[in-house]
Write an enzyme that holds these catalytic residues in place. Structure first.
Site, mmCIF file in Angstrom:
data_model
loop_
_atom_site.group_PDB
_atom_site.id
_atom_site.type_symbol
_atom_site.label_atom_id
_atom_site.label_comp_id
_atom_site.label_asym_id
_atom_site.label_seq_id
_atom_site.Cartn_x
_atom_site.Cartn_y
_atom_site.Cartn_z
ATOM 1 N N LYS A 42 0.840 -1.200 0.000
ATOM 2 C CA LYS A 42 0.000 0.000 0.000
ATOM 3 C C LYS A 42 0.877 1.253 0.000
ATOM 4 O O LYS A 42 2.077 1.175 0.258
ATOM 5 C CB LYS A 42 -0.927 -0.028 1.221
ATOM 6 N N ARG A 134 -10.631 -0.937 15.222
ATOM 7 C CA ARG A 134 -10.685 -0.176 13.973
ATOM 8 C C ARG A 134 -11.742 -0.871 13.113
ATOM 9 O O ARG A 134 -12.919 -0.648 13.332
ATOM 10 C CB ARG A 134 -9.279 -0.142 13.345
ATOM 11 N N TYR A 259 14.501 30.358 8.896
ATOM 12 C CA TYR A 259 13.314 31.042 9.416
ATOM 13 C C TYR A 259 13.241 30.948 10.939
ATOM 14 O O TYR A 259 13.572 29.916 11.519
ATOM 15 C CB TYR A 259 12.039 30.398 8.849
ATOM 16 N N MET A 308 10.896 24.572 2.926
ATOM 17 C CA MET A 308 10.164 23.800 1.921
ATOM 18 C C MET A 308 11.111 23.060 0.968
ATOM 19 O O MET A 308 10.887 21.897 0.641
ATOM 20 C CB MET A 308 9.237 24.717 1.116
HETATM 21 C C1 LIG Z 1 -0.410 -1.979 6.744
HETATM 22 C C2 LIG Z 1 -0.902 -3.285 7.283
HETATM 23 C C3 LIG Z 1 -0.006 -4.310 7.589
HETATM 24 C C4 LIG Z 1 1.495 -4.161 7.495
HETATM 25 O O1 LIG Z 1 2.016 -3.669 8.702
HETATM 26 P P1 LIG Z 1 3.594 -3.654 8.950
HETATM 27 O O2 LIG Z 1 3.724 -3.302 10.379
HETATM 28 O O3 LIG Z 1 4.172 -2.617 8.040
HETATM 29 O O4 LIG Z 1 4.090 -5.014 8.646
HETATM 30 C C5 LIG Z 1 -0.527 -5.520 8.017
HETATM 31 N N1 LIG Z 1 -1.858 -5.702 8.134
HETATM 32 C C6 LIG Z 1 -2.752 -4.727 7.866
HETATM 33 C C7 LIG Z 1 -4.205 -4.998 8.027
HETATM 34 C C8 LIG Z 1 -2.307 -3.489 7.435
HETATM 35 O O5 LIG Z 1 -3.205 -2.532 7.164
#
Ligand SMILES: *Cc1c(COP(=O)(O)O)cnc(C)c1O
Length: 375
Positions: A42, A134, A259, A308
Site C-alpha cells: 500500500k 478499527r 526562518y 520547503m
Molecule cells: C499496513 C498493514 C499491515 C502491514 O504492517 P507492517 O507493520 O508494516 O508489517 C498488516 N496488516 C494490515 C491490516 C495493514 O493494514
C-alpha cells in the site's frame, strides 16, 4: 561503485536496492514458514514505488495487500498474476468495481457482505476485531456474523483475519489476544472450511511466529526496517535517500540560520545547503531536534528550521565540501549510517510515516532496471 545511474542534476533521490528487497522477503519467508506471505504494498509500496516493487516480489509472494481500490488497480496493472487483497473497507461506491476487478475485499459484518452479494462472485476477507478497535466484527459477535455471511450467495470466504495493535509494544496483551483468537477460530473454522487465517504483521512475524496461521502480512520488514531492534541485523535496508549540496557558506559567530532564527552559531561555522526540504518529505518536525545527515561519511547536524526546499547542515567537521556533492539523508556512507528510525525519532514519528512521506518530487532509482520508470 554505484549501481545507480544518478542524474547529476538530481537534487534529491532515493536509490532502491531490489536485491535487498528479495533478501528481506527470504528472511520473512523463513520466519513465517510454513505460512505464505502477503506482501503489503500500500501507499506506493511504502514510498518505494509500486510497479518495480511488485515486479521484484511477485514470483516470491502468495498475494499482495493494498489499502484501497485505486491501489489494487495499480498493482494489477503491473501484470502480476497474484491475488490482491484490499485491506481497508471499500466505500459503497467502490464495491461494484472492487468485485468486478476480482480483488479480495475486507468485510467486517454480514450487512457489509450483503452489499457485495449482488456483485458476486466475490472473495471476502472476513475481519474480526480482537483489540485493534478499527475495522472488524467484534469478536463476541464474530461467529454469528460469519454464519450469516455464509448464507449469502455469490460470496466465498477467502480468509479469516484479525490485526495486532501492540505486537511491538506489549507482549502480554498480544499473547492473550492470540490465545483468544486461536480459541475463537475453533468456532469459526468449521463455518468457513478452506478459509485461510492471517494475523501477523511485521513485528508479529518475528516475535509471535509460533502462532499458527496460513498467511502473514509483511509490510515494513520487507523494506528492510525492523520493527524490533534485535531483528535489524537479519534485514537489509532497501532504500537510500540522498540529496546534493547546492551551496557552501561560511558564517561568523552570532549569525542565525533559517526562518525564525531558531539556531544561532556560537562560533564560526561552515554550512552546506542541501536541495531537500519538507516538500520532498524531509520532516519539518525534525527542525532543531538533533537530526543528522551524512556528508563525506561524517555525521553533520541539521541546523535551524527545515524549509520547503532546503535544509542547512553544519559541515564544519566534514572536510572539503562542494556544490554537487552527495549527502545521505537515510542510509550508509562510508562506515556511518542514518537509519530511517533515527530520522523518524528526530521528527517524533515512525519509520512508516517517513517512508510514505517521501514525495513525488524525489526521483526513484532502481538497482535493476524496472520495465518502466515509475511515475
Ligand atoms: C499496513 C498493514 C499491515 C502491514 O504492517 P507492517 O507493520 O508494516 O508489517 C498488516 N496488516 C494490515 C491490516 C495493514 O493494514
Amino acid at each position: 561503485m554505484s549501481r545507480f545511474l544518478v542524474p547529476s542534476a538530481a537534487r534529491s533521490w532515493v536509490e532502491i536496492d531490489l536485491d535487498a528487497l528479495r533478501r528481506n522477503l527470504a528472511e520473512v519467508r523463513s520466519a513465517a514458514a510454513p505460512a505464505g506471505v502477503l506482501a503489503v504494498v500500500k501507499a506506493n509500496a511504502y514510498g518505494h514505488g509500486t510497479e518495480p516493487i511488485v515486479q521484484a516480489l511477485t514470483s516470491g509472494v502468495d498475494l499482495f495487500g493494498v489499502a484501497n481500490l485505486c491501489e489494487a488497480r495499480k498493482v494489477r496493472a503491473t501484470g502480476t498474476d497474484r491475488p490482491i487483497m484490499i485491506l481497508s473497507p471499500c466505500l459503497p461506491a467502490e464495491r461494484a468495481a472492487a468485485a468486478a476487478g476480482g480483488f479480495i475485499v475486507t468485510v467486517s459484518s454480514a450487512s457489509e457482505a450483503l452489499a457485495y452479494a449482488e456483485f458476486g462472485p466475490v472473495q471476502i476477507n472476513f475481519k474480526i476485531d480482537t483489540g485493534m478497535g478499527r475495522a472488524g466484527a467484534w469478536w463476541q459477535n464474530a461467529a454469528a456474523e460469519l454464519q450469516a455471511v455464509t448464507r449469502l450467495r455469490g460470496l466465498s470466504i477467502h480468509s479469516l483475519s484479525t490485526h495486532l495493535p501492540v505486537s511491538d509494544e506489549d507482549v502480554a496483551f498480544t499473547e492473550e489476544q492470540l490465545r483468544s483468537f486461536g480459541e475463537l477460530l475453533e468456532e469459526l473454522r468449521p463455518l468457513a472450511p478452506g478459509a485461510r487465517v492471517h494475523v501477523l504483521n511485521s513485528a508479529g512475524i518475528f516475535r509471535f511466529g509460533s502462532f499458527q496461521s496460513d498467511i502473514v502480512r509483511a509490510g515494513l520488514v520487507l523494506y528492510g526496517a525492523a520493527v524490533l531492534p534485535d531483528v535489524q541485523d537479519r534485514l537489509s535496508p532497501v532504500l537510500t535517500w540522498k540529496a546534493r549540496v547546492t551551496l557552501v557558506h561560511d558564517l561568523p559567530a552570532g549569525a542565525s540560520v533559517s526562518y525564525g532564527r531558531t539556531f544561532v552559531a556560537e562560533k564560526p561555522i561552515r554550512t552546506a545547503l542541501l536541495g531537500i526540504g519538507y516538500a520532498d518529505g524531509f520532516p519539518r518536525q525534525a527542525s532543531n531536534r538533533g537530526a543528522h545527515v551524512l556528508v563525506n561519511s561524517t555525521r553533520c547536524p541539521v541546523i535551524g528550521r527545515v524549509t520547503m526546499d532546503q535544509i542547512v547542515v553544519d559541515v564544519s567537521g566534514a572536510g572539503p565540501v562542494a556544490p554537487g556533492d552527495e549527502a545521505v539523508i537515510i542510509g550508509r556512507q562510508g562506515n556511518q549510517e542514518i537509519a530511517v528510525h533515527e530520522l523518524a525519532g528526530a521528527a517524533g514519528t515512525i519509520a512508516w510515516d517517513i517512508f510514505t512521506g517521501i514525495k513525488d518530487r524525489v526521483t526513484r532509482l532502481y538497482s535493476t532496471e524496472p520495465s518502466l520508470p515509475p511515475g
